[in-house]
Scaffold this active site. Sequence first.
Site, PDB file in Angstrom:
ATOM      1  N   CYS A 114      45.489  17.991   5.344  1.00 35.88           N
ATOM      2  CA  CYS A 114      44.612  17.738   4.194  1.00 35.88           C
ATOM      3  C   CYS A 114      43.201  17.294   4.610  1.00 35.88           C
ATOM      4  O   CYS A 114      42.294  17.280   3.789  1.00 35.88           O
ATOM      5  CB  CYS A 114      45.236  16.697   3.272  1.00 35.88           C
ATOM      6  SG  CYS A 114      46.936  17.091   2.872  1.00 35.88           S
ATOM      7  N   HIS A 239      40.246  13.508  -0.983  1.00 39.91           N
ATOM      8  CA  HIS A 239      41.346  14.469  -1.062  1.00 39.91           C
ATOM      9  C   HIS A 239      42.156  14.177  -2.330  1.00 39.91           C
ATOM     10  O   HIS A 239      42.501  13.035  -2.611  1.00 39.91           O
ATOM     11  CB  HIS A 239      42.212  14.351   0.189  1.00 39.91           C
ATOM     12  CG  HIS A 239      43.504  15.075   0.094  1.00 39.91           C
ATOM     13  ND1 HIS A 239      43.587  16.379  -0.356  1.00 39.91           N
ATOM     14  CD2 HIS A 239      44.779  14.678   0.369  1.00 39.91           C
ATOM     15  CE1 HIS A 239      44.863  16.749  -0.341  1.00 39.91           C
ATOM     16  NE2 HIS A 239      45.598  15.742   0.078  1.00 39.91           N
ATOM     17  N   ASN A 269      47.937  18.973  -5.569  1.00 43.80           N
ATOM     18  CA  ASN A 269      47.460  18.708  -4.220  1.00 43.80           C
ATOM     19  C   ASN A 269      47.370  20.040  -3.466  1.00 43.80           C
ATOM     20  O   ASN A 269      48.392  20.647  -3.170  1.00 43.80           O
ATOM     21  CB  ASN A 269      48.447  17.748  -3.539  1.00 43.80           C
ATOM     22  CG  ASN A 269      48.085  17.435  -2.112  1.00 43.80           C
ATOM     23  OD1 ASN A 269      47.238  18.096  -1.510  1.00 43.80           O
ATOM     24  ND2 ASN A 269      48.740  16.428  -1.555  1.00 43.80           N
TER      25      ASN A 269
END
Length: 315
Positions: A114, A239, A269
């Site tokens: 990520c 993020h 996500n």
Amino acid sequence: MDGIEIVATGVGIPSKVMTNDDFAKIVDTSDEWIYSRSGIRSRHFCDEGETNATMSIAAAKEAFERSGVSADEIGCVVLATVTPTYASPSTACLIQKELSLSEDIPVLDINAACSGFLYGLEVARGLLADRDRKYGIVIGVEHLSKVLNMEDRSTCVLFGDGAGAAVIKSSPDAEYTGYQGAKGGLEIFIEGVGSPVSHVHMDGKAVFRFAVSAIPTVLNHIFEKSGYTMVDVDHCICHQANTRIIDHVIKKYHAPEEKFYKNMDHFGNTSAASIPIAMNEMIEKGMIKPGQRLLLVGFGGGLTMAGAMLKYAGK
Ligand code: UT7
């Protein structure tokens, strides 16, 4: 070394939308549970014919066309992903061919989960430093739906697919402060090439604990290195894993809520893609204006963490 700035952005978003109610038909879950624990309402999943490669090419093309830069001004392509269509060639090579970029430039994929897009900015900055071509394309992309275990309710409801890209410019006048780090660890992992199954596995609580400590670690490094504070930042884009992670940081550090953008409600996500997708959405909405200073913060698999403070130059 020269700094970098964002010139233009683009996205590749797959067509299929999966709502929380769609998941409630597949696993024992509910919109109430998913939204209250994560802030997610829906996410995009690739449909037939849509892949990491198609999303990446769409995002890179959009950013490239918006930048007004010519193909022979592009000095590198750096693409961050944990879900490539091919183990080889890299997706970056497919973009090079599709955009008819020069043959004498480095084009490569990297994996920092990520945090990947922010690692990618740093790699691209290094690659451009010593080159005549001063523009680079950096992409964050994930096709996570293909590695989700649709019987594991604790992971399958959290993730989505998508790609975000940025054309960056390297210049001695560009302001840039970066930070990259990692703690190692298998708290979140996906089996690799040759494994009979390849699924996302996550110890959610351990990753949550890491995430709420990683953001302040990154912020402290960036502020110390740059001499700037939160007052000097126009937008902080973290993020987009979970609204509770961002809210926790805002509360603990009395940070101004309006500077922290959130869009996990409609994307879930998307790992390496989440920061460039959010940045693109803000630019399209007119929230990010040319000359504004952005602070980007990533954290995730490998217990990687990264930050980048840089400006949106616009075209
Ligand atoms: O991008 C990489 C970074 N990833 C992250 O940052 C993720 C970080 N972690 C998180 O965001 C949170 O830990 C989660 C959203 C994954 C989970 O939230 P939580 O508050 O830590 O929930 P939990 O794992 O403690 O689960 C609580 C309960 C469990 O039931 P019991 O054991 O208490 O009876 C789970 O079985 O919720 C159950 N559960 C669910 N229930 C309904 C787990 N998943 C679901 C679900 N629907 N989808």
